[in-house]
Design a protein around this motif. Structure first.
Motif, PDB file in Angstrom:
ATOM      1  N   UNK A 142      26.456  17.450 -80.233  1.00 36.00           N
ATOM      2  CA  UNK A 142      26.737  16.091 -80.699  1.00 36.00           C
ATOM      3  C   UNK A 142      26.164  14.957 -79.885  1.00 36.00           C
ATOM      4  N   UNK A 143      25.545  15.242 -78.732  1.00 42.52           N
ATOM      5  CA  UNK A 143      24.944  14.164 -77.937  1.00 42.52           C
ATOM      6  C   UNK A 143      23.737  13.575 -78.670  1.00 42.52           C
ATOM      7  N   UNK A 144      23.526  12.284 -78.519  1.00 43.37           N
ATOM      8  CA  UNK A 144      22.375  11.606 -79.135  1.00 43.37           C
ATOM      9  C   UNK A 144      21.109  11.931 -78.345  1.00 43.37           C
ATOM     10  N   UNK A 145      20.057  12.297 -79.053  1.00 42.66           N
ATOM     11  CA  UNK A 145      18.795  12.765 -78.474  1.00 42.66           C
ATOM     12  C   UNK A 145      17.824  11.593 -78.324  1.00 42.66           C
ATOM     13  N   UNK A 146      17.415  11.325 -77.077  1.00 36.09           N
ATOM     14  CA  UNK A 146      16.472  10.250 -76.759  1.00 36.09           C
ATOM     15  C   UNK A 146      15.235  10.852 -76.102  1.00 36.09           C
ATOM     16  N   UNK A 147      14.048  10.468 -76.559  1.00 38.69           N
ATOM     17  CA  UNK A 147      12.801  10.905 -75.931  1.00 38.69           C
ATOM     18  C   UNK A 147      12.094   9.716 -75.305  1.00 38.69           C
ATOM     19  N   UNK A 148      11.552   9.900 -74.101  1.00 40.43           N
ATOM     20  CA  UNK A 148      10.893   8.776 -73.428  1.00 40.43           C
ATOM     21  C   UNK A 148       9.585   8.383 -74.105  1.00 40.43           C
ATOM     22  N   UNK A 149       8.761   9.377 -74.442  1.00 42.05           N
ATOM     23  CA  UNK A 149       7.469   9.070 -75.062  1.00 42.05           C
ATOM     24  C   UNK A 149       6.864  10.345 -75.640  1.00 42.05           C
ATOM     25  N   UNK A 150       5.963  10.159 -76.591  1.00 44.38           N
ATOM     26  CA  UNK A 150       5.457  11.301 -77.362  1.00 44.38           C
ATOM     27  C   UNK A 150       4.115  11.846 -76.881  1.00 44.38           C
ATOM     28  N   UNK A 151       3.649  11.430 -75.700  1.00 44.25           N
ATOM     29  CA  UNK A 151       2.344  11.899 -75.201  1.00 44.25           C
ATOM     30  C   UNK A 151       2.326  13.430 -75.113  1.00 44.25           C
ATOM     31  N   UNK A 152       1.424  14.061 -75.860  1.00 51.66           N
ATOM     32  CA  UNK A 152       1.371  15.527 -75.872  1.00 51.66           C
ATOM     33  C   UNK A 152       0.787  16.082 -74.576  1.00 51.66           C
ATOM     34  N   UNK A 153      -0.155  15.348 -73.999  1.00 48.06           N
ATOM     35  CA  UNK A 153      -0.827  15.789 -72.772  1.00 48.06           C
ATOM     36  C   UNK A 153      -1.010  14.614 -71.825  1.00 48.06           C
ATOM     37  N   UNK A 154      -1.255  14.921 -70.571  1.00 44.89           N
ATOM     38  CA  UNK A 154      -1.687  13.885 -69.641  1.00 44.89           C
ATOM     39  C   UNK A 154      -2.731  14.468 -68.715  1.00 44.89           C
ATOM     40  N   UNK A 155      -3.692  13.637 -68.320  1.00 47.00           N
ATOM     41  CA  UNK A 155      -4.778  14.157 -67.487  1.00 47.00           C
ATOM     42  C   UNK A 155      -4.377  14.231 -66.021  1.00 47.00           C
ATOM     43  N   UNK A 156      -4.725  15.322 -65.364  1.00 46.11           N
ATOM     44  CA  UNK A 156      -4.677  15.364 -63.904  1.00 46.11           C
ATOM     45  C   UNK A 156      -5.866  16.167 -63.418  1.00 46.11           C
ATOM     46  N   UNK A 157      -5.892  16.478 -62.131  1.00 47.56           N
ATOM     47  CA  UNK A 157      -7.073  17.136 -61.573  1.00 47.56           C
ATOM     48  C   UNK A 157      -7.312  18.525 -62.160  1.00 47.56           C
ATOM     49  N   UNK A 158      -6.288  19.118 -62.782  1.00 45.72           N
ATOM     50  CA  UNK A 158      -6.431  20.450 -63.383  1.00 45.72           C
ATOM     51  C   UNK A 158      -6.913  20.386 -64.835  1.00 45.72           C
ATOM     52  N   UNK A 159      -6.844  19.198 -65.435  1.00 44.39           N
ATOM     53  CA  UNK A 159      -7.211  19.045 -66.848  1.00 44.39           C
ATOM     54  C   UNK A 159      -6.085  18.392 -67.623  1.00 44.39           C
ATOM     55  N   UNK A 160      -6.037  18.644 -68.933  1.00 49.46           N
ATOM     56  CA  UNK A 160      -5.034  18.010 -69.798  1.00 49.46           C
ATOM     57  C   UNK A 160      -3.778  18.866 -69.844  1.00 49.46           C
ATOM     58  N   UNK A 161      -2.831  18.565 -68.962  1.00 42.22           N
ATOM     59  CA  UNK A 161      -1.595  19.355 -68.861  1.00 42.22           C
ATOM     60  C   UNK A 161      -0.550  18.817 -69.846  1.00 42.22           C
ATOM     61  N   UNK A 162       0.506  19.592 -70.132  1.00 42.93           N
ATOM     62  CA  UNK A 162       1.514  19.125 -71.094  1.00 42.93           C
ATOM     63  C   UNK A 162       2.180  17.823 -70.658  1.00 42.93           C
ATOM     64  N   UNK A 163       2.371  16.929 -71.620  1.00 39.54           N
ATOM     65  CA  UNK A 163       3.048  15.662 -71.364  1.00 39.54           C
ATOM     66  C   UNK A 163       4.495  15.712 -71.829  1.00 39.54           C
ATOM     67  N   UNK A 164       5.170  14.578 -71.719  1.00 38.18           N
ATOM     68  CA  UNK A 164       6.580  14.499 -72.093  1.00 38.18           C
ATOM     69  C   UNK A 164       6.800  14.915 -73.544  1.00 38.18           C
ATOM     70  N   UNK A 165       5.866  14.525 -74.417  1.00 38.85           N
ATOM     71  CA  UNK A 165       6.009  14.831 -75.835  1.00 38.85           C
ATOM     72  C   UNK A 165       6.079  16.317 -76.121  1.00 38.85           C
ATOM     73  N   UNK A 166       5.430  17.123 -75.288  1.00 44.14           N
ATOM     74  CA  UNK A 166       5.455  18.574 -75.481  1.00 44.14           C
ATOM     75  C   UNK A 166       6.847  19.139 -75.201  1.00 44.14           C
ATOM     76  N   UNK A 167       7.503  18.626 -74.155  1.00 42.09           N
ATOM     77  CA  UNK A 167       8.868  19.053 -73.850  1.00 42.09           C
ATOM     78  C   UNK A 167       9.842  18.572 -74.929  1.00 42.09           C
ATOM     79  N   UNK A 168       9.646  17.338 -75.364  1.00 39.67           N
ATOM     80  CA  UNK A 168      10.520  16.761 -76.393  1.00 39.67           C
ATOM     81  C   UNK A 168      10.403  17.556 -77.691  1.00 39.67           C
ATOM     82  N   UNK A 169       9.180  17.959 -78.042  1.00 37.36           N
ATOM     83  CA  UNK A 169       8.966  18.751 -79.262  1.00 37.36           C
ATOM     84  C   UNK A 169       9.677  20.097 -79.193  1.00 37.36           C
ATOM     85  N   UNK A 170       9.698  20.711 -78.014  1.00 39.98           N
ATOM     86  CA  UNK A 170      10.405  21.981 -77.856  1.00 39.98           C
ATOM     87  C   UNK A 170      11.895  21.792 -78.157  1.00 39.98           C
ATOM     88  N   UNK A 171      12.474  20.731 -77.577  1.00 42.56           N
ATOM     89  CA  UNK A 171      13.900  20.460 -77.789  1.00 42.56           C
ATOM     90  C   UNK A 171      14.166  20.093 -79.251  1.00 42.56           C
TER      91      UNK A 171
END
Length: 258
Positions: A142-171
């Motif tokens: 029953x808790x209300x579901x809030x997501x910070x942002x839908x970015x699927x990936x974000x760039x770092x030195x390793x490449x395009x790693x999963x972003x917040x949106x990827x975790x939110x989509x799983x939930x």
């Protein structure tokens, strides 16, 4: 191009810098805005870092001299939005890092897994199956579901790693519940940024390099946009979009401030 705006909402990665690489036009652009006494607010989907950290990075690594109050993260926007709607419901379970947790704590929310009113999911580089399972079970209870942002990936030195949106989509998939999304391209972060600025919609412009986040956020909120081709989007891609940015420049050096 000349500007009529009193306030500038400005993206960071791809607009002010590219990862650790400097964009030479960026500090010159910010200096022109500051000299003209314009309001500068960096509006970023990053929920992991504090405004102090972001400002220090801009000063130290990119010669952009700003203060922490010039930074508005999706963590701050999430906390401000919840503060606006929560009333006495101040219990929150968080999947996220210190930037998000601190922003919520500073708005007098209690972070807890015991019967929270809200579950907030953001980027969490130390995420575990148990954290996500707890989020899912609490939302299903029953808790209300809030997501910070839908970015699927974000760039770092390793490449395009999963972003917040990827975790939110799983939930979202595991709960079958759509979250209330805060960050760009949604309009909640823009509403909160405008409130913080004290300006009107007509007085501000959103500056960014990404049509799908920065420009769409401006379109969704009903403000003007300035797309700079220093990062993600290309002229060829953007030319195919039904709604065009209000302004387009190849470099921020091309933008004249009045």
């Amino acid at each position: 191009m000349k500007s009529k705006y009193q306030g500038y909402f400005i993206d960071l990665d791809g607009t002010m810098y590219k990862g650790t690489k400097r964009i030479p036009a960026a500090p010159r652009f910010i200096k022109r805005l500051q000299d003209a006494k314009k309001k500068v607010l960096f509006v970023t989907n990053n929920s992991t870092r504090s405004p102090e950290f972001v400002a220090n990075n801009l000063i130290t690594n990119h010669e952009i001299n700003v203060k922490s109050e010039n930074v508005y993260t999706t963590a701050l926007a999430t906390a401000d939005y919840l503060d606006q709607i929560a009333g006495e419901k101040r219990r929150v379970y968080v999947v996220g890092e210190s930037g998000l947790r601190d922003a919520l704590t500073n708005c007098q929310f209690k972070i807890t897994a015991e019967k929270p009113d809200y579950v907030v999911v953001g980027l969490d580089s130390k995420v575990t199956y148990d954290k996500l399972a707890t989020a899912v079970l609490l939302i299903r209870a029953g808790a209300t579901f809030i997501g910070t942002n839908s970015d699927s990936n974000l760039p770092n030195q390793r490449g395009m790693v999963p972003g917040a949106g990827s975790l939110i989509k799983l939930v979202e998939y595991a709960t079958q519940k759509k979250p209330i999304m805060v960050g760009k391209p949604e309009k909640i972060i823009m509403e909160m940024a405008l409130k913080k600025s004290g300006l009107t919609k007509e007085q501000v412009v959103m500056v960014g390099d990404n049509y799908n986040t920065d420009v769409k956020a401006a379109i969704n909120f009903g403000i003007d946009s300035l797309l700079v081709y220093s990062g993600l989007s290309t002229r060829e891609e953007v030319s195919k979009e039904k709604i065009q940015p209000t302004h387009q420049v190849d470099s921020l050096d091309k933008w004249k401030v009045e």
